[in-house]
Design a protein around this motif. Structure first.
Motif, PDB file in Angstrom:
ATOM      1  N   PRO A  32      -5.307   7.444  -1.896  1.00 52.78           N
ATOM      2  CA  PRO A  32      -5.166   8.270  -0.690  1.00 52.78           C
ATOM      3  C   PRO A  32      -4.702   7.516   0.550  1.00 52.78           C
ATOM      4  O   PRO A  32      -4.369   8.110   1.560  1.00 52.78           O
ATOM      5  CB  PRO A  32      -6.574   8.828  -0.489  1.00 52.78           C
ATOM      6  N   ARG A  33      -4.734   6.168   0.489  1.00 55.61           N
ATOM      7  CA  ARG A  33      -4.244   5.334   1.596  1.00 55.61           C
ATOM      8  C   ARG A  33      -4.917   5.695   2.925  1.00 55.61           C
ATOM      9  O   ARG A  33      -4.249   5.984   3.928  1.00 55.61           O
ATOM     10  CB  ARG A  33      -2.717   5.404   1.711  1.00 55.61           C
ATOM     11  N   ARG A  34      -6.231   5.665   2.941  1.00 61.07           N
ATOM     12  CA  ARG A  34      -6.984   6.007   4.143  1.00 61.07           C
ATOM     13  C   ARG A  34      -6.762   4.965   5.237  1.00 61.07           C
ATOM     14  O   ARG A  34      -6.709   3.780   4.974  1.00 61.07           O
ATOM     15  CB  ARG A  34      -8.481   6.108   3.828  1.00 61.07           C
ATOM     16  N   GLU A  35      -6.672   5.394   6.463  1.00 62.02           N
ATOM     17  CA  GLU A  35      -6.493   4.510   7.617  1.00 62.02           C
ATOM     18  C   GLU A  35      -7.843   4.312   8.286  1.00 62.02           C
ATOM     19  O   GLU A  35      -8.303   5.144   9.061  1.00 62.02           O
ATOM     20  CB  GLU A  35      -5.494   5.112   8.599  1.00 62.02           C
ATOM     21  N   ARG A  36      -8.505   3.174   7.987  1.00 60.75           N
ATOM     22  CA  ARG A  36      -9.829   2.912   8.535  1.00 60.75           C
ATOM     23  C   ARG A  36      -9.896   1.519   9.170  1.00 60.75           C
ATOM     24  O   ARG A  36     -10.936   0.873   9.159  1.00 60.75           O
ATOM     25  CB  ARG A  36     -10.913   3.029   7.442  1.00 60.75           C
ATOM     26  N   ALA A  70      -6.454   1.697   0.943  1.00 62.63           N
ATOM     27  CA  ALA A  70      -6.973   1.942   2.291  1.00 62.63           C
ATOM     28  C   ALA A  70      -6.714   0.750   3.192  1.00 62.63           C
ATOM     29  O   ALA A  70      -6.666  -0.401   2.740  1.00 62.63           O
ATOM     30  CB  ALA A  70      -8.473   2.220   2.231  1.00 62.63           C
ATOM     31  N   ASN A  71      -6.528   1.022   4.474  1.00 64.20           N
ATOM     32  CA  ASN A  71      -6.438  -0.047   5.469  1.00 64.20           C
ATOM     33  C   ASN A  71      -7.832  -0.244   6.035  1.00 64.20           C
ATOM     34  O   ASN A  71      -8.301   0.533   6.867  1.00 64.20           O
ATOM     35  CB  ASN A  71      -5.456   0.322   6.579  1.00 64.20           C
ATOM     36  N   ARG A 125       0.819  -1.214   0.000  1.00 65.26           N
ATOM     37  CA  ARG A 125       0.000   0.000   0.000  1.00 65.26           C
ATOM     38  C   ARG A 125       0.855   1.268   0.000  1.00 65.26           C
ATOM     39  O   ARG A 125       0.424   2.310  -0.483  1.00 65.26           O
ATOM     40  CB  ARG A 125      -0.952  -0.010   1.194  1.00 65.26           C
ATOM     41  N   THR A 175     -16.338   6.289  -3.827  1.00 66.29           N
ATOM     42  CA  THR A 175     -15.246   6.753  -2.969  1.00 66.29           C
ATOM     43  C   THR A 175     -13.919   6.130  -3.405  1.00 66.29           C
ATOM     44  O   THR A 175     -13.863   4.949  -3.760  1.00 66.29           O
ATOM     45  CB  THR A 175     -15.529   6.385  -1.500  1.00 66.29           C
ATOM     46  N   ASP A 176     -12.878   6.934  -3.371  1.00 69.20           N
ATOM     47  CA  ASP A 176     -11.542   6.431  -3.687  1.00 69.20           C
ATOM     48  C   ASP A 176     -10.965   5.792  -2.429  1.00 69.20           C
ATOM     49  O   ASP A 176     -10.486   6.474  -1.528  1.00 69.20           O
ATOM     50  CB  ASP A 176     -10.649   7.577  -4.155  1.00 69.20           C
ATOM     51  N   LEU A 177     -11.040   4.471  -2.376  1.00 70.68           N
ATOM     52  CA  LEU A 177     -10.520   3.718  -1.238  1.00 70.68           C
ATOM     53  C   LEU A 177      -9.276   2.926  -1.614  1.00 70.68           C
ATOM     54  O   LEU A 177      -8.920   1.950  -0.953  1.00 70.68           O
ATOM     55  CB  LEU A 177     -11.605   2.782  -0.693  1.00 70.68           C
TER      56      LEU A 177
END
Length: 262
Positions: free
Chosen positions: A170-174, A192-193, A164, A187-189
């Protein structure tokens, strides 16, 4: 190494229809105690309502996967016997299933482009885990899989982070996020985590989940119509089967489009 990580019910003794317990709910039409055969299981170890499981209220059965543990235990460990004559199979099955699930994730990680040290560590972990599947019934029953899960999970976290870190998005932290019912359309995921995230009933139509880490993400009734998951990390067939999708949903190679999808 021959790793069978896809269930072959024709070579199993119906273990998944006996070992697990389930309670009457939206997923199961009846209560069934653990280690008791489901009333729909026939003497030939085949489900009598397999084609109509969802229609008859057994949706939970359609999202279960043993990752090939059933045939391994039936054909290899017990030499073609079944639980009626070898009841210890019922105790060994949960252990074998965990080992096969670990093998699934390790095999998926080994297909990623990773630094040599990480690849070698994953390969060693897979070899060690595979060796455990060849244990005797007594060895399997006595095996504590928890420490191996912890060690493998650490390797998978590092593999995911490596991929990743260089992937677009965007490399979202979720990780573990409560996203139940959320509107995540388009959504651009990417990258993402989403490990362990609760995505039950989430609207993911048209979302891009490329390189998103989905280990343990709860996708029950998530709307994946038109979603892009071709390069999603660690997505499993049970997760796909529990979600909604259509012909426009792009899945990773090796995962099949469920029959109930539009």
């Amino acid at each position: 190494m021959n790793l069978e990580l896809t269930a072959d019910c024709s070579r199993c003794a119906g273990l998944c229809c006996v070992v697990p317990a389930f309670a009457k709910s939206v997923d199961f039409a009846i209560d069934k105690p653990a280690r008791q055969p489901c009333p729909n299981l026939g003497g030939d170890f085949r489900c009598g309502i397999h084609r109509d499981l969802r229609a008859k209220g057994f949706r939970g059965c359609t999202v279960y996967d043993c990752f090939g543990a059933g045939q391994q235990l039936t054909q290899e460990t017990f030499g073609g016997a079944d639980w009626r004559g070898r009841p210890e199979m019922l105790s060994a099955f949960p252990v074998m299933r965990e080992l096969h699930e670990l093998l699934f994730y390790l095999t998926a990680a080994l297909a990623l482009t990773l630094p040599k040290a990480q690849h070698d560590a994953l390969l060693m972990a897979r070899d060690e885990t595979h060796a455990l599947t060849g244990g005797t019934p007594d060895e399997l029953i006595a095996l504590d899989v928890a420490p191996r899960w912890a060690a493998v999970n650490d390797l998978l976290i590092r593999a995911s982070a490596s991929v990743r870190a260089t992937a677009p998005g965007p490399r979202r932290e979720r990780r573990g996020a409560d996203l139940v019912g959320k509107d995540l359309r388009r959504t651009d995921l990417r990258a993402a985590n989403l490990r362990g995230a609760y995505l039950i009933g989430a609207d993911l139509r048209g979302a891009d989940l490329g390189w998103a880490d989905l280990i343990g993400a709860d996708l029950r009734d998530a709307d994946l119509r038109g979603a892009r998951l071709r390069t999603a990390l660690f997505l499993t067939q049970p997760q796909v089967d529990s979600a909604k999708g259509d012909r426009a949903t792009v899945l990773p190679n090796g995962l099949r489009r469920p029959a109930h999808w539009a």
